[in-house]
Design a protein around this motif. Sequence first.
Motif, PDB file in Angstrom:
ATOM      1  N   ALA A  44      39.014  26.581  51.652  1.00 14.35           N
ATOM      2  CA  ALA A  44      38.888  26.772  53.224  1.00 14.35           C
ATOM      3  C   ALA A  44      39.286  28.344  53.545  1.00 14.35           C
ATOM      4  N   SER A  45      39.726  29.251  52.900  1.00 17.38           N
ATOM      5  CA  SER A  45      40.336  30.282  53.339  1.00 17.38           C
ATOM      6  C   SER A  45      39.576  31.732  52.546  1.00 17.38           C
ATOM      7  N   ASN A  46      38.682  31.395  51.746  1.00 20.40           N
ATOM      8  CA  ASN A  46      38.231  32.473  50.866  1.00 20.40           C
ATOM      9  C   ASN A  46      39.230  33.374  50.292  1.00 20.40           C
ATOM     10  N   GLU A  47      40.183  32.582  49.699  1.00 20.08           N
ATOM     11  CA  GLU A  47      41.282  33.328  48.812  1.00 20.08           C
ATOM     12  C   GLU A  47      40.789  33.392  47.420  1.00 20.08           C
ATOM     13  N   ASN A  48      41.606  34.009  46.535  1.00 14.55           N
ATOM     14  CA  ASN A  48      41.249  34.104  45.354  1.00 14.55           C
ATOM     15  C   ASN A  48      42.193  33.177  44.502  1.00 14.55           C
ATOM     16  N   PRO A  49      41.525  32.222  43.799  1.00 12.42           N
ATOM     17  CA  PRO A  49      42.162  30.945  43.198  1.00 12.42           C
ATOM     18  C   PRO A  49      43.168  31.432  41.958  1.00 12.42           C
ATOM     19  N   LEU A  50      43.025  32.694  41.655  1.00 13.67           N
ATOM     20  CA  LEU A  50      43.746  33.303  40.346  1.00 13.67           C
ATOM     21  C   LEU A  50      45.171  33.728  41.202  1.00 13.67           C
ATOM     22  N   GLU A 203      33.965  43.791  46.568  1.00 15.65           N
ATOM     23  CA  GLU A 203      34.351  43.584  45.194  1.00 15.65           C
ATOM     24  C   GLU A 203      33.610  42.434  44.464  1.00 15.65           C
ATOM     25  N   TYR A 204      33.015  41.574  45.179  1.00 14.53           N
ATOM     26  CA  TYR A 204      32.494  40.533  44.554  1.00 14.53           C
ATOM     27  C   TYR A 204      30.957  40.662  44.312  1.00 14.53           C
ATOM     28  N   VAL A 205      30.183  41.568  45.057  1.00 17.36           N
ATOM     29  CA  VAL A 205      28.987  41.682  45.187  1.00 17.36           C
ATOM     30  C   VAL A 205      28.341  42.369  44.013  1.00 17.36           C
ATOM     31  N   ASP A 206      27.427  42.047  43.371  1.00 18.11           N
ATOM     32  CA  ASP A 206      26.850  42.585  42.147  1.00 18.11           C
ATOM     33  C   ASP A 206      25.196  42.722  42.371  1.00 18.11           C
ATOM     34  N   GLU A 207      24.973  43.595  43.430  1.00 20.66           N
ATOM     35  CA  GLU A 207      23.645  43.652  43.720  1.00 20.66           C
ATOM     36  C   GLU A 207      23.161  45.260  43.755  1.00 20.66           C
ATOM     37  N   LYS A 231      41.391  39.193  49.322  1.00 21.49           N
ATOM     38  CA  LYS A 231      40.246  38.488  48.555  1.00 21.49           C
ATOM     39  C   LYS A 231      40.255  38.786  47.146  1.00 21.49           C
ATOM     40  N   ALA A 232      39.565  39.868  46.718  1.00 20.79           N
ATOM     41  CA  ALA A 232      39.362  39.719  45.189  1.00 20.79           C
ATOM     42  C   ALA A 232      40.709  40.244  44.526  1.00 20.79           C
ATOM     43  N   HIS A 233      41.622  40.967  44.965  1.00 19.10           N
ATOM     44  CA  HIS A 233      42.936  41.343  44.597  1.00 19.10           C
ATOM     45  C   HIS A 233      43.817  40.290  44.569  1.00 19.10           C
ATOM     46  N   GLY A 234      43.625  39.062  45.450  1.00 20.37           N
ATOM     47  CA  GLY A 234      44.409  37.937  45.352  1.00 20.37           C
ATOM     48  C   GLY A 234      45.849  38.183  46.160  1.00 20.37           C
ATOM     49  N   LEU A 235      45.832  39.005  47.174  1.00 25.93           N
ATOM     50  CA  LEU A 235      47.100  39.355  47.802  1.00 25.93           C
ATOM     51  C   LEU A 235      47.098  38.596  49.303  1.00 25.93           C
ATOM     52  N   GLY A 275      44.458  49.215  40.700  1.00 25.08           N
ATOM     53  CA  GLY A 275      44.075  49.938  39.358  1.00 25.08           C
ATOM     54  C   GLY A 275      43.948  48.836  38.470  1.00 25.08           C
ATOM     55  N   ASP A 276      44.230  47.591  38.792  1.00 25.57           N
ATOM     56  CA  ASP A 276      43.990  46.416  37.894  1.00 25.57           C
ATOM     57  C   ASP A 276      42.651  45.951  37.832  1.00 25.57           C
ATOM     58  N   ARG A 277      41.944  46.744  37.165  1.00 28.98           N
ATOM     59  CA  ARG A 277      40.224  46.350  37.038  1.00 28.98           C
ATOM     60  C   ARG A 277      40.373  45.209  36.208  1.00 28.98           C
ATOM     61  N   ASP A 278      41.031  44.852  35.222  1.00 30.57           N
ATOM     62  CA  ASP A 278      40.906  43.719  34.515  1.00 30.57           C
ATOM     63  C   ASP A 278      41.089  42.224  35.438  1.00 30.57           C
ATOM     64  N   HIS A 279      41.962  42.390  36.238  1.00 28.10           N
ATOM     65  CA  HIS A 279      42.186  41.216  37.220  1.00 28.10           C
ATOM     66  C   HIS A 279      40.974  40.972  38.074  1.00 28.10           C
ATOM     67  N   VAL A 280      40.417  42.122  38.745  1.00 27.92           N
ATOM     68  CA  VAL A 280      39.343  42.181  39.591  1.00 27.92           C
ATOM     69  C   VAL A 280      38.183  41.499  38.907  1.00 27.92           C
ATOM     70  N   ARG A 281      37.778  42.025  37.547  1.00 27.64           N
ATOM     71  CA  ARG A 281      36.774  41.638  36.724  1.00 27.64           C
ATOM     72  C   ARG A 281      36.811  40.069  36.675  1.00 27.64           C
ATOM     73  N   ALA A 282      38.183  39.736  36.212  1.00 28.06           N
ATOM     74  CA  ALA A 282      38.354  38.142  35.944  1.00 28.06           C
ATOM     75  C   ALA A 282      38.216  37.535  37.142  1.00 28.06           C
ATOM     76  N   SER A 283      38.501  37.904  38.419  1.00 27.85           N
ATOM     77  CA  SER A 283      38.385  37.334  39.576  1.00 27.85           C
ATOM     78  C   SER A 283      36.774  37.294  39.815  1.00 27.85           C
ATOM     79  N   VAL A 284      36.160  38.117  39.554  1.00 24.85           N
ATOM     80  CA  VAL A 284      34.753  38.137  39.896  1.00 24.85           C
ATOM     81  C   VAL A 284      34.060  37.192  39.107  1.00 24.85           C
ATOM     82  N   ALA A 285      34.435  37.248  37.633  1.00 20.78           N
ATOM     83  CA  ALA A 285      33.567  36.559  36.645  1.00 20.78           C
ATOM     84  C   ALA A 285      34.007  34.992  37.349  1.00 20.78           C
TER      85      ALA A 285
END
Length: 370
Positions: A44-50, A203-207, A231-235, A275-285
Amino acid sequence: MTPSDNHFLALAAPGITGLTPYVPGKPVSELERELGISGSIKLASNENPLGPGPLARVAIAACLNELGRYPDGGGFELRRVLAEHLGVSPQSITLGNGSNDVLDLVARVFLQPGTESLFSEHAFAVYPIATQAVGATPRVASARAYGHDLEAMAALVSDRTRVVWIANPNNPTGTWLRSDALQAFVDSLPETCLVVVDEAYTEYVDEPEFPDASRWIGTYPNLIVTRTFSKAHGLAALRIGYALSDPRVADLLNRVRQPFNVNSLAQAAAAAAIGDRDHVRASVALNSAGMAQLTAAFDAMGLDYIPSVGNFVAVDLGRPAAPLNEVLLRLGVIVRPIANYGLPNHLRVSIGLPEENARFIAALGQALTA
Ligand SMILES: Cc1ncc(COP(=O)(O)O)c(C=O)c1O
């Protein structure tokens, strides 16, 4: 003073008494207390589940011994890291206790009674709140296909307009504006009017046509871009966001900012997270897969939804969503009714873990046939 002696309540600023407060997503603990249930899920709050990535977690743990001290009020190190990452000057960054905080700073600095701010129908609920809290007048442009209609917005710009708020993508609709259209709009605004491009979900947009409005800061001194680590950074719990703007605008925003508005854990975590691009990538995927999972289920159920590029999607139930939401709550699934956004038949669901999405889909199927 007796309880009936409450004349002072009528003395509150008119903007405050007139505003509709923000309704946050219902916490799991509150639902479970109310219904005596357990094992509920919240989408309900657009949080990052990771949640936060490994680098942020390490940075947070390293702060614990310093919690007795005030944070760095100027956020020197975080602004340095952000500036380097984004290719801007540290002087163009204003840190906030969540990006919500910087939206409020913009309103406090640039709006006052007699001035107007402008936003779209179905746009993020904080824009009217920030506007009314400082006694300014909100103007609402009609949406087109649930998204911003820039022509309708341009038609409402007047010599009283001081701030235009644009969420790109927008919450709760997930609609987005293309680079050329948005830049032409920013370009067309009079210099008496600031424009805030709220990029909370960028970060989520791939357009390919999706803009990075931060690139335009040097061109438009009246442009403010806001971003968040929620959001994408999960904080989300740490409350940290920022604005990018002309340094002269940042100087004004920083004048009214609380000296210690961003806590030390948030500063350290954000500096590591950026700088944690891997985490953002995993979150977006994870988000893309979850979006496909939900929209495929909506298609199978014959439900329309608003195509979204965010980490949430608004589904049209074809009838008032409130009673169905009650059924979902009793099944331990918290999503967001959005009647307050002018969308009474829609529910907004945040993308969760695959098993959470599946549980929501099953509960929705149950609610629809109940
Ligand atoms: C469009 C938009 N902007 C800003 C925010 C504020 O987020 P935060 O204060 O956590 O940075 C949100 C939160 O949901 C949002 O949806």
